[in-house]
Design an enzyme around this catalytic site. Structure first.
Site, PDB file in Angstrom:
ATOM      1  N   TYR A  22     -49.372  25.642  19.002  1.00 21.60           N
ATOM      2  CA  TYR A  22     -49.049  25.657  17.570  1.00 21.60           C
ATOM      3  C   TYR A  22     -49.791  26.736  16.777  1.00 21.60           C
ATOM      4  O   TYR A  22     -49.568  26.881  15.580  1.00 21.60           O
ATOM      5  CB  TYR A  22     -49.332  24.279  16.965  1.00 21.60           C
ATOM      6  N   ASN A  73     -40.638  20.517   8.433  1.00 19.23           N
ATOM      7  CA  ASN A  73     -41.021  20.472   9.847  1.00 19.23           C
ATOM      8  C   ASN A  73     -41.183  18.983  10.163  1.00 19.23           C
ATOM      9  O   ASN A  73     -42.203  18.379   9.836  1.00 19.23           O
ATOM     10  CB  ASN A  73     -42.323  21.229  10.119  1.00 19.23           C
ATOM     11  N   HIS A  99     -39.803  24.766  12.982  1.00 20.92           N
ATOM     12  CA  HIS A  99     -40.780  24.353  13.991  1.00 20.92           C
ATOM     13  C   HIS A  99     -41.660  25.544  14.309  1.00 20.92           C
ATOM     14  O   HIS A  99     -41.165  26.676  14.436  1.00 20.92           O
ATOM     15  CB  HIS A  99     -40.084  23.891  15.276  1.00 20.92           C
TER      16      HIS A  99
HETATM   17  C1  DQA Z   1     -43.062  20.755  16.224  1.00 22.67           C
HETATM   18  C2  DQA Z   1     -42.365  20.528  17.566  1.00 22.67           C
HETATM   19  C3  DQA Z   1     -42.217  19.033  17.849  1.00 22.67           C
HETATM   20  O1  DQA Z   1     -41.597  18.834  19.117  1.00 22.67           O
HETATM   21  C4  DQA Z   1     -43.577  18.369  17.888  1.00 22.67           C
HETATM   22  O2  DQA Z   1     -43.423  16.969  18.043  1.00 22.67           O
HETATM   23  C5  DQA Z   1     -44.417  18.687  16.699  1.00 22.67           C
HETATM   24  C6  DQA Z   1     -44.399  20.043  16.145  1.00 22.67           C
HETATM   25  C7  DQA Z   1     -43.310  22.269  15.973  1.00 22.67           C
HETATM   26  O3  DQA Z   1     -43.595  22.609  14.832  1.00 22.67           O
HETATM   27  O4  DQA Z   1     -43.270  23.068  16.904  1.00 22.67           O
HETATM   28  O5  DQA Z   1     -45.203  17.875  16.242  1.00 22.67           O
HETATM   29  O6  DQA Z   1     -42.215  20.294  15.185  1.00 22.67           O
END
Ligand code: DQA
Length: 158
Positions: A22, A73, A99
């Site tokens: 992330y 998101n 995302h």
């Molecule tokens: C997310 C991707 C999702 O699969 C995950 O559960 C997240 C973050 C992203 O920003 O890449 O919590 O939304």
């Protein structure tokens, strides 16, 4: 024009949570960058994060009268929650799904989002830039929508 930016569960931990997936930007970094872009584009940013689905639904219901659109998101809720989809539909404003990672390139259970069919569009895989691109595209969409229907309520006065 006022845009709500909704961050779902665990995004309060951005910067420390799986940085290899992330990135290292914190939620404050993301919100600050969005607010700077908002200044540039003439849009007010209203950020909201919660780890609780109920709090997100309450926020959407409460904010619906003052916002023109939503950048969301949904985090894990996108994969599981019809209630979040319903909350966004009830808010009745165009939304863009974003995302940080590219869920389509990850585990199978991340490949489906309940939100995507109702979104104006989706931006994924670009870290913080996913939010910035999604925000920019949503502002453009709202302006085009208004220009096509100048008799409708102008963005910002809805
Ligand atoms: C997310 C991707 C999702 O699969 C995950 O559960 C997240 C973050 C992203 O920003 O890449 O919590 O939304």
């Amino acid at each position: 024009m006022r845009i709500a930016v909704v961050h779902g569960p665990n995004l309060n931990l951005l910067g420390v949570r799986e940085p290899e997936v992330y990135g290292t930007a914190t939620l404050d970094d993301v919100n600050r960058a969005l607010s700077g872009l908002g200044d540039e584009l003439g849009a007010v940013v209203e950020p909201f994060q919660s780890n609780s689905q109920g709090a997100i639904l309450d926020f959407l219901a409460e904010a619906r009268g003052r916002i023109d659109g939503v950048v969301v998101n949904p985090a894990g809720l996108g994969h599981t929650s019809v209630a979040l989809l319903d909350g966004l539909l009830a808010a009745g404003k165009p939304f863009v799904e974003v995302h940080l990672s590219n869920p389509a390139s990850r585990e199978g259970f991340r490949r489906h989002s309940h939100l995507t069919p109702a979104a104006v569009g989706v931006v994924a895989g670009f870290g913080m830039d996913s939010y910035l691109a999604g925000f920019r595209c949503l502002v453009g969409h709202l302006i085009r929508q208004h220009n096509q229907d100048p008799g409708g309520s102008p963005p910002g006065n809805g």
